[in-house]
Design a protein around this motif. Structure first.
Motif, short mmCIF file in Angstrom:
data_model
loop_
_atom_site.label_atom_id
_atom_site.label_comp_id
_atom_site.label_asym_id
_atom_site.label_seq_id
_atom_site.Cartn_x
_atom_site.Cartn_y
_atom_site.Cartn_z
N UNK A 113 0.82 -1.21 0.00
CA UNK A 113 0.00 0.00 0.00
C UNK A 113 0.86 1.27 0.00
N UNK A 114 0.45 2.22 -0.81
CA UNK A 114 1.11 3.53 -0.86
C UNK A 114 0.27 4.57 -0.12
N UNK A 115 -1.04 4.57 -0.36
CA UNK A 115 -1.92 5.55 0.29
C UNK A 115 -3.00 4.89 1.13
N UNK A 116 -3.12 5.30 2.40
CA UNK A 116 -4.20 4.77 3.25
C UNK A 116 -5.39 5.73 3.26
N UNK A 117 -5.24 6.87 2.59
CA UNK A 117 -6.32 7.83 2.38
C UNK A 117 -6.34 8.14 0.89
N UNK A 228 -10.43 4.65 6.86
CA UNK A 228 -9.39 4.70 5.83
C UNK A 228 -9.92 4.26 4.47
N UNK A 229 -9.39 4.88 3.42
CA UNK A 229 -9.77 4.51 2.06
C UNK A 229 -8.49 4.16 1.30
N UNK A 307 -10.40 -1.01 5.42
CA UNK A 307 -10.12 -0.34 4.16
C UNK A 307 -10.82 -0.96 2.96
N UNK A 308 -10.67 -2.26 2.73
CA UNK A 308 -11.33 -2.88 1.59
C UNK A 308 -12.85 -2.71 1.61
N UNK A 309 -13.44 -2.85 2.80
CA UNK A 309 -14.89 -2.70 2.93
C UNK A 309 -15.33 -1.28 2.56
N UNK A 333 -6.38 -8.74 -1.93
CA UNK A 333 -5.24 -8.18 -1.19
C UNK A 333 -4.53 -9.23 -0.35
N UNK A 334 -3.22 -9.07 -0.19
CA UNK A 334 -2.45 -9.83 0.79
C UNK A 334 -1.48 -8.89 1.50
#
Length: 345
Positions: A113-117, A228-229, A307-309, A333-334
């Protein structure tokens, strides 16, 4: 067999999709199986993809044993096409593409992941903004996005849906990222933009736009999505992860190192680390834009809980083709590679 070993085996058996046992046992212990990697990205100059540029410019890919060729396209949908067409091995793109492709029966998986938002915002031209009280008022307007079908496009659709509008009620125009975004607003070829920084901050500083929807802070993501997105990440077809796990690990390790460096780097050091053209002629504004979005950069490359949800809800709201009941988020995702990279750092 020890109790710890038995417990680990039980965990793997209970969650095969998330953990992907076939490559867990073959964690990176040697050189990447595939040292030359072609990576596709859409709009690399945006802060949305900053970790990728840092991994490249600070030599993290090379130190992981990789020779990465980065091909920069107009938007995320174009880089996705490169992956599915076989001209790219991996993509730095929006996590949401993993969900959208699963809906179409094609598997791709995110692993760093690069961005959590989301790090995007919607801005309307200053001469138009006073006429818009809410999303219902944007019917018939033209919006500049990186490329049609990209996450910038989906954010406009999401906002329009809140006003009872359909995607067909607005016009979407691909304007790329960076300087071309500023030009599109200044020459009035679009009524508004859905974009990433630094272009947005530059337009704000010039008084050219009014921000209507903002996900460049974690509060903005919480307000709009409830948490988070997941935004930019590395994703690939599953074969890259299963057949060349050392290569996938090397890619993840480089991105996690970049994520970690960005948590404490000064804005000035960040500006010095990227190509001069990324500053769009104003280093101070670039530094300000980075400081504003820093908290939305993943601290460790792993997917945050929920996040995924949140991403699935976001997609379903703006795209009637997305059926949440048919999506298996565990297959998109993993965290294995990013978690291993954290242990190595």
């Amino acid at each position: 067999m020890s109790k710890l070993h038995m417990r680990r085996r039980a965990i793997l058996a209970a969650a095969p999709a998330l953990v992907a046992a076939p490559w867990v046992a073959r964690a990176q212990t040697g050189k990447p199986e595939k040292s030359k990697v072609v990576l596709a990205v859409g709009g690399k100059s945006a802060l949305y993809y900053l970790s990728l540029t840092i991994a490249e410019k600070r030599g993290y890919f090379k130190e992981a044993g990789l020779d990465v060729e980065i091909n920069d396209f107009q938007g995320g949908s174009k880089s996705l096409e490169a992956l599915m067409g076989g001209s790219a091995d991996v993509v730095a793109g929006a996590y949401e593409h993993t969900i959208r492709m699963q809906q179409r029966g094609q598997a791709i998986k995110g692993f760093a992941l690069i961005g959590r938002g989301m790090q995007l915002a919607i801005g309307l031209r200053s001469d138009i903004a006073p006429k818009v009280k809410g999303p219902a008022d944007i019917k018939g307007m033209k919006f500049g996005v990186t490329a049609p079908g990209s996450q910038t496009n989906m954010l406009v659709n999401f906002w329009a849906a809140k006003g009872g509008l359909k995607p067909s009620d607005i016009a979407i125009i691909g304007v790329g990222a960076g300087a071309s975004v500023v030009a599109a607003v200044e020459n009035k070829s679009v009524d508004g933009v859905s974009q990433a920084d630094p272009a947005l901050t530059i337009l704000q500083e010039k008084g050219e736009i009014k921000i209507m929807v903002d996900t460049r802070t974690m509060k903005g993501n919480l307000d709009l999505f409830g948490g988070p997105m997941p935004a930019a990440c590395l994703y690939a077809q599953p074969a890259l992860l299963t057949k060349t796990p050392n290569t996938a690990q090397a890619l993840a390790t480089a991105i996690v190192r970049a994520d970690e460096w960005l948590q404490t780097a000064s804005p000035a050091d960040v500006a010095k680390s990227v190509p001069q053209g990324y500053l769009l002629g104003d280093q101070k504004i670039y530094e300000k834009a980075f400081a504003n979005v820093r908290e939305t950069i993943s601290p460790d490359g792993t997917m945050p809980a929920g996040g995924p949800e949140n991403c699935l809800k976001f997609l379903a709201a703006g795209d009637s083709k997305i059926d949440p009941a048919k999506i298996k988020l565990a297959d998109t995702w993993t965290n294995e590679f990013a978690q291993r990279a954290k242990k190595q750092s």
